[in-house]
Design an enzyme around this catalytic site. Structure first.
Site, PDB file in Angstrom:
ATOM      1  N   ASP A 170      29.574  68.321 -56.558  1.00 53.10           N
ATOM      2  CA  ASP A 170      30.587  69.371 -56.797  1.00 53.10           C
ATOM      3  C   ASP A 170      31.365  69.127 -58.092  1.00 53.10           C
ATOM      4  O   ASP A 170      32.040  70.030 -58.585  1.00 53.10           O
ATOM      5  CB  ASP A 170      31.547  69.521 -55.597  1.00 53.10           C
ATOM      6  CG  ASP A 170      32.250  68.236 -55.178  1.00 53.10           C
ATOM      7  OD1 ASP A 170      31.654  67.156 -55.317  1.00 53.10           O
ATOM      8  OD2 ASP A 170      33.405  68.314 -54.713  1.00 53.10           O
ATOM      9  N   HIS A 221      41.430  71.261 -55.150  1.00 56.12           N
ATOM     10  CA  HIS A 221      40.285  70.719 -54.396  1.00 56.12           C
ATOM     11  C   HIS A 221      40.478  70.937 -52.891  1.00 56.12           C
ATOM     12  O   HIS A 221      40.269  70.041 -52.070  1.00 56.12           O
ATOM     13  CB  HIS A 221      40.119  69.214 -54.708  1.00 56.12           C
ATOM     14  CG  HIS A 221      38.780  68.648 -54.347  1.00 56.12           C
ATOM     15  ND1 HIS A 221      38.486  68.160 -53.097  1.00 56.12           N
ATOM     16  CD2 HIS A 221      37.644  68.479 -55.053  1.00 56.12           C
ATOM     17  CE1 HIS A 221      37.246  67.715 -53.062  1.00 56.12           C
ATOM     18  NE2 HIS A 221      36.708  67.904 -54.245  1.00 56.12           N
ATOM     19  N   ASP A 266      38.659  63.163 -57.138  1.00 58.44           N
ATOM     20  CA  ASP A 266      38.733  62.987 -55.677  1.00 58.44           C
ATOM     21  C   ASP A 266      39.187  61.572 -55.362  1.00 58.44           C
ATOM     22  O   ASP A 266      38.591  60.602 -55.840  1.00 58.44           O
ATOM     23  CB  ASP A 266      37.352  63.196 -55.046  1.00 58.44           C
ATOM     24  CG  ASP A 266      36.910  64.639 -55.138  1.00 58.44           C
ATOM     25  OD1 ASP A 266      37.638  65.447 -55.736  1.00 58.44           O
ATOM     26  OD2 ASP A 266      35.828  64.954 -54.607  1.00 58.44           O
ATOM     27  N   HIS A 281      37.712  56.467 -54.076  1.00 55.76           N
ATOM     28  CA  HIS A 281      36.881  57.472 -53.408  1.00 55.76           C
ATOM     29  C   HIS A 281      35.653  56.757 -52.849  1.00 55.76           C
ATOM     30  O   HIS A 281      35.535  55.535 -52.974  1.00 55.76           O
ATOM     31  CB  HIS A 281      36.515  58.556 -54.454  1.00 55.76           C
ATOM     32  CG  HIS A 281      35.940  59.798 -53.869  1.00 55.76           C
ATOM     33  ND1 HIS A 281      36.455  60.409 -52.753  1.00 55.76           N
ATOM     34  CD2 HIS A 281      34.874  60.571 -54.250  1.00 55.76           C
ATOM     35  CE1 HIS A 281      35.740  61.481 -52.477  1.00 55.76           C
ATOM     36  NE2 HIS A 281      34.768  61.604 -53.359  1.00 55.76           N
TER      37      HIS A 281
END
Ligand SMILES: [Zn+2]
Length: 296
Positions: free
Chosen positions: A68, A263, A210, A143
């Site tokens: 993504d 997000h 992220d 992450h």
């Protein structure tokens, strides 16, 4: 007033896109420089919607190699080739050399421009770009795969106070010279920049990619604009993402001037509810939306 930094949210969704929220991509413009942070699958369509040609993009910063965040790279590179790009394109990220190599192997194309992949550290904060007026740092975050956030720091600069400059007999080119050197001899007398100008601190913009909340990342963006992962409203155990509650608490603690939450999981469809929740937790927060422009 300084020229505003212009930020355009090209995608505010998370891994599974929806028609309203595409995958992550953020366009950043500082004076003449265009930079892209992450490149989700629809990045170039989103650029078209806001009327910006991808050929202007000088550098691309990938936070991590989940699809993504980079799925839009292959089509974007092919478009740049078809548009006749000649200038090299720099792509930064953890293990960028390996990933970019693999991406380029997937194509028959021979590109008309160089693609330079640059690895960034996942161990420590690192200065990765130095330009005349700004610097960009990568910053390790937490992450499920090697990931970084990025911090744009404008360098502090001096703003000439015309009445004071006139008093010391400084005009025209001399003003640029004293800004550069810090002092200048005028009519046999040394004039310091601090005598004729005001020091303007640089602006800061940070983008987390992220991550779980990382305190030091917020500490490094104090007084700046923070664009942060806010996949979930409430904390969910075992997910390597951040919640509204956690991000807003750190934004408050580290005096973030403006917080842009992004997000979002596709489970959240009511934007008004998100906005109200965020405002309650941190007054200077905004809910990112595809196509949203922020001036800073
Ligand atoms: Zn993601």
């Amino acid at each position: 007033m300084p020229v505003p930094i212009e930020i355009t949210i090209l995608g505010s969704g998370s891994a599974i896109p929806t028609p309203r929220r595409m995958q992550p991509a953020i366009l950043f413009k500082y004076e003449g420089d265009y930079i892209l942070f992450d490149c989700g699958e629809s990045a170039q369509l989103s650029l078209q919607k806001v009327n910006i040609s991808p050929i202007k993009i000088k550098r691309i910063f990938i936070t991590h190699w989940h699809a993504d965040h980079f799925g839009g790279l292959i089509p974007l590179i092919e478009t740049l080739h078809m548009l006749g790009r000649k200038e090299p394109l720099e792509i930064y990220g953890p293990e960028a050399e390996w990933f970019v190599d693999k991406i380029l192997e997937l194509s028959y194309w021979r590109f008309g421009f160089d693609i330079k992949a640059r690895d960034v550290s996942v161990e420590r904060k690192e200065k990765i770009v130095e330009e005349e007026k700004y610097e960009i740092y990568s910053f390790p975050v937490k992450h499920s795969v090697p990931s970084v956030g990025y911090i744009f720091c404008e360098k502090e600069h001096w703003k000439i106070i015309p009445s004071k400059a006139k008093k010391f007999g400084l005009y025209g080119e001399q003003l640029q010279l004293i800004k550069k050197k810090g002092s200048l001899v005028v009519n046999g007398k040394k004039v310091m920049i601090s005598e004729i100008a005001k020091r303007i601190p640089g602006r800061i913009v940070a983008y987390s990619g992220d991550t779980l909340p990382v305190e030091e990342f917020f500490a490094n963006a104090s007084n700046g604009l923070m664009i942060h992962d806010a996949t979930f409203v409430e904390e969910i155990d075992g997910r390597m993402h951040s919640s509204f509650t956690e991000v807003c608490a750190l934004a408050k603690k580290y005096r973030i001037k403006k917080l842009v939450l992004t997000h979002f999981s596709r489970r959240y469809t009511n934007e008004k509810e998100l906005r109200e929740k965020a405002k309650k937790l941190f007054r200077n927060s905004v809910i990112a939306r595809d196509g949203m422009k922020i001036k800073w």
